[in-house]
Design a protein around this motif. Structure first.
Motif, short mmCIF file in Angstrom:
data_model
loop_
_atom_site.label_atom_id
_atom_site.label_comp_id
_atom_site.label_asym_id
_atom_site.label_seq_id
_atom_site.Cartn_x
_atom_site.Cartn_y
_atom_site.Cartn_z
N ARG A 46 2.21 10.98 3.24
CA ARG A 46 1.31 11.78 2.46
C ARG A 46 0.66 11.02 1.26
NH1 ARG A 46 3.47 15.36 5.60
NH2 ARG A 46 3.83 18.00 4.59
N LEU A 47 1.52 9.97 0.78
CA LEU A 47 0.73 8.96 -0.06
C LEU A 47 -0.53 8.45 0.44
CD1 LEU A 47 0.42 7.32 -2.70
CD2 LEU A 47 2.21 5.85 -1.72
N GLY A 48 -0.12 7.80 1.78
CA GLY A 48 -1.29 7.17 2.52
C GLY A 48 -2.50 8.19 2.57
N ASN A 49 -2.13 9.42 3.09
CA ASN A 49 -3.32 10.25 3.51
C ASN A 49 -4.04 10.70 2.23
OD1 ASN A 49 -4.25 11.97 5.66
ND2 ASN A 49 -3.39 13.88 4.74
N ALA A 50 -3.27 10.74 1.28
CA ALA A 50 -3.85 11.08 0.03
C ALA A 50 -4.97 9.90 -0.63
CB ALA A 50 -2.77 11.54 -1.32
N LEU A 51 -4.26 8.72 -0.40
CA LEU A 51 -5.41 7.59 -0.88
C LEU A 51 -6.44 7.87 0.05
CD1 LEU A 51 -2.91 4.82 -1.09
CD2 LEU A 51 -4.09 5.45 -3.07
N ALA A 87 -4.84 3.01 1.88
CA ALA A 87 -4.49 3.97 2.85
C ALA A 87 -4.06 3.53 4.04
CB ALA A 87 -5.75 5.09 2.87
N CYS A 88 -4.84 2.55 4.53
CA CYS A 88 -4.49 2.08 6.01
C CYS A 88 -3.26 1.26 5.73
CB CYS A 88 -5.60 1.13 6.24
SG CYS A 88 -7.13 2.20 7.02
N ALA A 89 -3.27 0.50 4.67
CA ALA A 89 -1.99 -0.42 4.77
C ALA A 89 -0.73 0.41 4.45
CB ALA A 89 -2.04 -1.28 3.38
N THR A 90 -0.83 1.59 3.69
CA THR A 90 0.41 2.42 3.33
C THR A 90 0.70 3.03 4.67
OG1 THR A 90 -0.35 2.82 1.28
CG2 THR A 90 0.98 4.38 1.97
#
Length: 277
Positions: A233-238, A247-250
């Motif tokens: 969810r964090l990566g998607n939010a980024l 976002a890609c790294a997360t």
């Protein structure tokens, strides 16, 4: 270590992305706030120290009568004192854990405000020094695993926030979860409350605040069952905030840290939609 550094860099990037442009103007005020919080922690420590001092009123009743009656009285008194000791041990351990987390957060904020390198911050020393002691206690009954861990009303408050979220009352749910987190910091349901608050904020369209909530959910319990979803969810939010690189790294970390979990498939699909390499 490389994965941890990358994730740390993502977290720092998120913090920078979410900080308001006026942080320089508010710097003095923020430092004052931090000093005030440190003072409050100092006061709490002094209160704990006073509890280690005797009041001079202690007394133990050994009872009267036959030897059997006196032994029964002493056993009862020992049971009572053992119960009080375990309660105090749990309370002190909770304060040490919460205080250590708060000091670590203040250290991070101070270094960030002073322009230092937050990636070089070491692990925060345990409040009071040494490891947090653990008092031996009997295993809880399987039918009631949360009975000795949750504060009075904690589950009820958590369920009330969940009911609001299920009903689609996102604003109320976000408020209830925020109140829950403030009321029960460091509790067994706190990380889940951060995650669910992120869901409520996402429902409101407040992606920036939702990203913070998901970050708090993951950093608060990085090895929990909810951690893969929180990281996804964090990566998607980024990605929704336009922070494509972060976002890609997360999202890549989801597969590396939690292989085989359902969140990996979601993270892979999100990376594809963002055009991650």
């Amino acid at each position: 270590m490389l994965r941890f550094s990358r994730l740390t860099a993502v977290a720092i990037s998120l913090s920078v992305a979410l900080v308001t442009p006026t942080i320089a103007q508010d710097r003095a005020q923020s430092l004052a706030d931090i000093r005030q919080e440190l003072s409050m922690l100092y006061v709490e420590i002094q209160k704990l120290k006073t509890e280690l001092s005797t009041t001079g009123a202690g007394s133990i009743a050994t009872g009267t009568g036959s030897l059997t009656e006196r032994v029964a009285t002493i056993e009862s008194e020992l049971s009572r004192l053992t119960g009080q000791t375990e309660q105090l041990q749990f309370r002190i351990d909770s304060i040490v854990k919460d205080g250590t987390n708060r000091i670590g957060d203040l250290e991070f904020r101070l270094v960030e405000l002073e322009g230092g390198d937050v990636t070089k911050l070491g692990e925060t020393s345990t409040l009071g020094g040494g490891e947090v002691p653990t008092a031996p206690a009997p295993a809880p009954a399987p039918a009631q695993p949360l009975a000795t861990e949750l504060a009075v009303g904690e589950k009820q408050d958590f369920d009330a926030a969940g009911a609001a979220l299920e009903a689609g009352e996102f604003e109320e749910a976000a408020t209830l979860y925020a109140t829950f987190i403030e009321t029960y910091p460091g509790g067994p349901l706190t990380a889940e409350a951060h995650f669910q608050r992120g869901e409520a904020l996402t429902g409101l369209g407040d992606i920036k605040s939702a990203a913070r909530a998901y970050l708090n959910a993951f950093s608060g319990a990085p090895n929990s069952d909810r951690a893969p979803d929180a990281l996804f969810r964090l990566g998607n939010a980024l990605g929704g905030l336009g922070q494509i690189s972060e976002a890609c790294a997360t999202l890549a970390e989801v597969g590396k840290r939690f292989p085989g979990t359902p969140a990996v498939e979601d993270a892979t699909a999100a990376r594809a939609s963002l055009g991650c390499q």
